[in-house]
Design a protein around this motif. Sequence first.
Motif: not given
Length: 790
Positions: A634-647
């Motif tokens: 619940x503290x994760x956020x999916x946008x981390x993939x947009x910052x590192x590499x597309x999901x």
Amino acid sequence: MANIVAEDNSISLERVEGQGLVANKLSWNKLMHRSNPFDIESRCHNGHASKDKDWRVILHLALQSIGIAYGDIGTSPLYVYASTFTRGINHEDDILGVLSLILYTLTLIPLINYIFIILRANDNGDGGTLALYSLICKYAKVGLTPSEQEDDMEVSNFQRDDLPNERLKRASRIKYKLEKSQFAKYFLLFATMLGTSMVIGDGVLTPCISVLSAVGGIKQSTSTMTEDMIVWISVGILVCLFMVQRFGTDKVGYTFAPITCLWFALIGGIGVYNYISFDPTVIKAINPKYIVDYFRRNKAEAWISLGGVVLTITGSEALFADAGHFTVRSIQISMCTVTYPALIMAYIGQASFLRKHTNLVSDTFYKSIPDRLYWPVFVVAIAASIIASQAMISGTFSIIQQSVSLGCFPRVKITHTSTKYRGQVYVPEANYLLMLACIGVTLGFKTTAKIGNAYGIAVVFVMTLTSSFLVLIMLMIWKTHLLLVISYVASIGTLELIYLSSVLYKFDQGGYLPLAFALALMSIMFVWNDVHRRKYHYELKHKISTEGVKDIVNDPMLFRIPGLAIFHSELVQGSCFTPMFKHYMLNVRALHSVLVFVSINSLPISDVEEERFLFSRVEPKEANIFHCVVRFGYTDYAQEYEQEAPFERVLVTKLKEFVKQEFLPTNMIVHQYEEQLEDNEEFRQGLVIENEIDQQDHEDQRNLVEDQQKQHEGTLEREIEAIDRAWNAGIVHLIGDNQVIASKDSAIGKKLLINYAYDFLRKNSRQCDNNVFDIIPHKRMLKIGMTYEL
């Protein structure tokens, strides 16, 4: 002679009858075990990323925590005495009674209860009401949505420690009763929603009372400043405060820590000055006898005044909620060395001042400041009140994000404002609603005394709820000795209940406000969570079995087209093929060359790191159909993939790793066998006891092994090429855009709940009900409409 039997994914040694072969001491069973890619990944993971235990780092975090965690409790000296003695001081020793109450309340609840007990009940470092609920869910199956997988228990920070001891039987009995009682499950969820709603209500009241108290000090410097002018200045500061929220709270600890440290130094130093200058004998308030005398003299009025005393511990819940940003040890150090001593000296100094100036109780804080320090303290007080407000506003954003992740709140836009600190989020809708609520409360109540009545209820109610959860954790998880649990309830529990009864007395004097906020928020959370669960159970009931998918794939009328299709599903138990897939196939008789069914699973834990992806293959193998569970805490956020590499790129990379790992056991055995044949003379001699294997036998065996290895390498290469071709041909994300309605034979209450209340929330929230919306490109998103009759 040893025959090597080549199978799909394993090689076994077969004993030939009469040859008397003896296998060398190799762990063939281990080598032949079909390895789950997730297991390999899990073994490489060292658990939750623990913070460095070096003392320099701990002290560094302790400094940062001063700027974030203590803004609320640190500004309480602005208004505690004024809120306690709302009708003036009737007896000089009443000051000693109240001071004694303050000293023991500060020591028992924030220091002992929160700092040394409740902070231990963190969920992998994270705190708050939702973290306590998460911790209980990890040790007992009390979640109402059946989204847990057996593999989830293998996540390194999802492990349970059920070491047997003499209290294990009691803990197991409590766990069994919780899991079997539907009422207990609903009650825990209800209590969690109530506590969460109360904390959000606290996020409304904290800016109001803190800013209004700080600005009110300007009356001492000019007589032309009216109450209405103070109110409007406070409103202006609040508007500015909420307007800057969109810039985020990055580096907030470094920015606010010096100001908060200066604030604690000022209030502590002024407290020491007042203690020496006016009445040093107030130190005798350490004797609890003055509390008894205070209640004897004032009776009901003393009990009512507890609503003001409890304001000394506002912000204690923030200490627990902010645990995820720091370490437990760093918070303990900062509290014991800075915050607690400064607050104690501030309250003692104000009591000493009031012993000589009983008529100035309504403006105790500013009246007790030496004239030369008035303006510096006033400026720092304004800054400290803004910091206190910032802490609760940021906490409210985090709570809403957690609630959305657990399916307890409508989807709202969540913006992550920092690439370094994953807990720093900004929720625009919540920000502006909070701003309007703060402005309304400030204009409506105008004085800190009235707001304090509402503030006290929100604070004490959440504390009581937290302690109740803690008792359950003590019994079921910590397996604490029963006498210690009883002692805790008799001391801390009784104290909090007394304070709660006092603040509830002022329900009609503003105390109704946090309860009204909580009821409104709980109604929203209940409606959304109830229909969310109904939808999940509907999909679980009407999902397509694996055999049904095989029938679809083997249909001769089905066309396979180039490309990679990703079907998004909320189902994580068993088959992931939702009714949406069946609906799609009935209308579109074509499938892409590679299909991946993705289920995004929000676990009731704080975060999931390397163990995020779990793949499995859907038979038949040549169909190129896979299932992937992508897990978020619940503290994760999916946008981390947009910052590192597309999901989708990460997903395809993990998919190819999974395909390679499917062949890993075979290759391990082949290489192991070759090494033993070539390098281990003892192994070669031990293969035969009665007959010797000639060179031709060795060559035949080697050729068979090499052929088998080439065959597997060729199959692996073809599968990887198929995935790459599908990737190059194009990706499409298929998402269900499901509308829910109540079935025709439903009761009127159910129809109102689903057709009107939920439909209204759905139309005014984000379209996707999970993290899918954040992690895929919208230009490759295709929605499939379908109506569910619940």
